[in-house]
Design a protein around this motif. Sequence first.
Motif, mmCIF file in Angstrom:
data_model
loop_
_atom_site.group_PDB
_atom_site.id
_atom_site.type_symbol
_atom_site.label_atom_id
_atom_site.label_comp_id
_atom_site.label_asym_id
_atom_site.label_seq_id
_atom_site.Cartn_x
_atom_site.Cartn_y
_atom_site.Cartn_z
ATOM 1 N N THR A 399 3.333 31.503 -48.807
ATOM 2 C CA THR A 399 2.506 30.638 -48.010
ATOM 3 C C THR A 399 2.606 29.200 -48.475
ATOM 4 N N SER A 401 1.216 24.883 -47.864
ATOM 5 C CA SER A 401 0.084 23.719 -47.385
ATOM 6 C C SER A 401 0.527 22.403 -47.545
ATOM 7 N N THR A 420 -1.103 27.939 -44.551
ATOM 8 C CA THR A 420 -1.246 29.422 -44.206
ATOM 9 C C THR A 420 -1.748 30.141 -45.327
ATOM 10 N N SER A 443 -3.276 37.617 -42.051
ATOM 11 C CA SER A 443 -2.789 36.395 -42.374
ATOM 12 C C SER A 443 -3.373 35.242 -41.330
ATOM 13 N N SER A 444 -3.162 34.042 -41.826
ATOM 14 C CA SER A 444 -3.814 32.823 -41.058
ATOM 15 C C SER A 444 -2.961 31.706 -41.181
ATOM 16 N N ARG A 445 -3.267 30.826 -40.060
ATOM 17 C CA ARG A 445 -2.542 29.546 -40.004
ATOM 18 C C ARG A 445 -3.797 28.314 -39.574
ATOM 19 N N ASN A 467 -8.365 27.698 -37.443
ATOM 20 C CA ASN A 467 -8.213 28.561 -38.186
ATOM 21 C C ASN A 467 -7.756 30.075 -37.561
#
Length: 625
Positions: A399, A401, A420, A443-445, A467
Motif C-alpha cells: 500500500t 499514499s 491505497t 482493496s481500495s483506491r 474511494n
Amino acid sequence: MKIRTLRARIAAPLCLRPAVLALAAFGACAVHAQSTDTPGAVQVAQNLRQPSLAETVVTATRTPQPLSDLVADVSIIDRETIEASGTTGLADVLARVPGIEISRNGGPGTTTSVFLRGAESRFTAVYIDGVRMDSQSTGGAAWESIPLAQIDRIEVLRGPAGAVYGSDAMGGVVQIFTKRGENGVAPYVGIGLGTHGTRKAEAGVSGASGTLDYALGIAHERSKGFSARTLATANPDRDGYESTSGSARVGLQLNSVHRLEGTLLVNDLNSGYDSSPTADDRNLHQLHALGLNWQAQWSAHYKTRVQITDSRDRYETKPSVYLTDTQLRGYLFQNEWRQGPHLVTAALERREDRLQNAPIDRKRSQDALALGYGYTAGAHSVQAHLRHDSDSEFGGKGTGSVAYGYRFAPQWRVTASAGTAFRAPTLYHRFSEYGVGSLNPESSRNVELGLRWAEGSSSFSVTAYRNRVQDLITFGRPGPCASTFGCYMNTARAEYKGVTLAASHKLGSVQLRGSIDLQDPRDLDTGKQLRRRAKRHATLGADTVIAGWTVGAEVQASGHRFDNDANTLRLGGYGLVNLYASTRIARDFTLVARLDNAGDKHYEVARTYATPGRVAYVGVKWMPQ
C-alpha cells in the motif's frame, strides 16, 4: 452525484424536513466561515474548545505532529466535549463528527455500526491507547462495548490509511486515548440520572510526582432501557444494559532518555436484545486492551518506540447458544528521525490474530515494514508513506499514499492526496461453514481534494473524496463453502464519494458550528445505494454563556436511507433537536444537563428496531480545583 455551486448543493437536497431548514441557512453562509486552518479542528456540535495550531495529533502519521503541519483530514474530541454531551455511548458522540453516521439495532449496548465516509463499519481501524481492536468474527470493532466513561480524547482520521496502519484502515482510523496523569493529585467522583432508569457512577484519580505519572478510573452504568424491536411479534420486555468498566495508565520516566508506560482498559457489558417472542435475550460482551510501551529519545534527532499490545473481544448470547472470542497480539518497533523540516519514519510491525468460534479455532499473522517521509517548510507540506504486509494466509500486499498541502495565502490552504488500502478477510470469512479459504483481501483506491480558510475565530473547509473498493466481500449464493444457504464471496465493488463542508463562526457571544456531508455510497455493480447510509447528513450547533451557564442547542439531520441492498425497504429522513447546559454549582462541583430529541421525533436507523425517543440526563461531578 451532480455537482452544483456550493450554495445550491447545500440548500437544495437538505430541504427534506422542517428541522433541516436551519442547516441550509447555515450552509449558505458557511462558505464565509469555518474552524482553524487545521484539518483537525473539532467539528462536534457541543460545548467545544477550539484546538490550537500547536496541539499535536498522533493518528494521522502514527507520530506526534502539530495540527498546523497535517495534510490529513482529522477531527479531535476532547474530554470536555464528552462530559458536556451527557451521552451514553461512544457512537453517539462520534455521530456528531463530520463524515460519520451510525446504525444501531436498538438501544445502547446493542450491535452498533459506524460508517466513516460511507464505508463499511469494518473498514475503520480502531485503537485504544495504540492497542488494535477488532473482531475476527463480525469484522471491525465492537463499538457498543467500548466504554465512553474511560475515554479522555478521540482522534478521527477520515480517509484510507493502509500505508500507515496496514489491514482494515480503508475508510479511516479512530484512535481512543485514556487519561494521563499530570502534576499533583486530581481525584473525581461523578453520578448521573437519566430517562429509562439510567444510572451512572464513576470515580478515579490521576496525578504525577517526580518520575511517576498515573491515572486510574472505574465506572458503572445501568439502564432499564426500552423494547429493542418494533415488531408486534417481538418480546415487549425492556431491553436494558449494565456496564462495568475500568482503566489504568501508569508512566515512569526512567531518565531524560527513556520512558516506560503501561495502559489497560476493560469493560464487561450485559445488554438485552429481542430475538424471540418470549425469552430475555442477552448480549454478554467482554473487552480488554492492554499495552506496554518503551520510548527512547536517543538524540535531538532520533527516537524509537517499542510497543507490545494484547486485546480481546469476547461475545456471547443467552439463552441462545453462541460464543465468539477474538484475541489480537501486536508488536511494533518504530523509528523517527527529524532533521529541520524533514521527518523520516521506519517501522517493523507484527500482528497475530486468533478466533475461537466453535468449531473454528484458527490463527494467522501479518508482518509489515512501513516507511514514511514528511516535509513542512514555508507554504508547503508533504506526506508520503509506503508499506508492505506479508500475511501468513494469502501472501504479500503493498500500500502507499502521498499528500500535499499548499498555503497560497495567509488564510487559505489547499490539499490533495491519494492512497491505497486493504482489509484481509476475517478468519470467520474463511473458515466458518459459510467461509471460502481462497477469498482475496478487499482493496481500495482513494483520492481527495481539500480547501481550508481561517481568520480569527472563523473558518471554513470543504473536502471532496472518492474511494473505490474492489473484491468487496458479500454474502451470496451457495457455492464452494459447506453451507447450502450461502457463501462469502469477492463479488462486489463499491464506491464511496462525497463532499464534506464544515464551518465555525463566533457571532457576538454565540459560537456557531456545523458540518454537512453530501455523499453517494453505492454498489457499483447494481447502482444501488448501500444499506443504512444516507446520501446527506448534517449537524448544526450553537452555544453561549448566560449568567454562568453554558447553554447550547444542536440539530442532527439525515436524509432517507434503505435497509436492504435492493433499496426497497426505505427508512425515512429525520431531524433531531438536542439541548444541553452546564454550570459550576460550587467550587468543586459541576452540573451537566442534556435533553436529546427534544421533539420526541420517531425515526429509524435500522428497520424494525426502536430508537429511544426523548431522553433527558442530569449529572453532577466533583473534582477538586
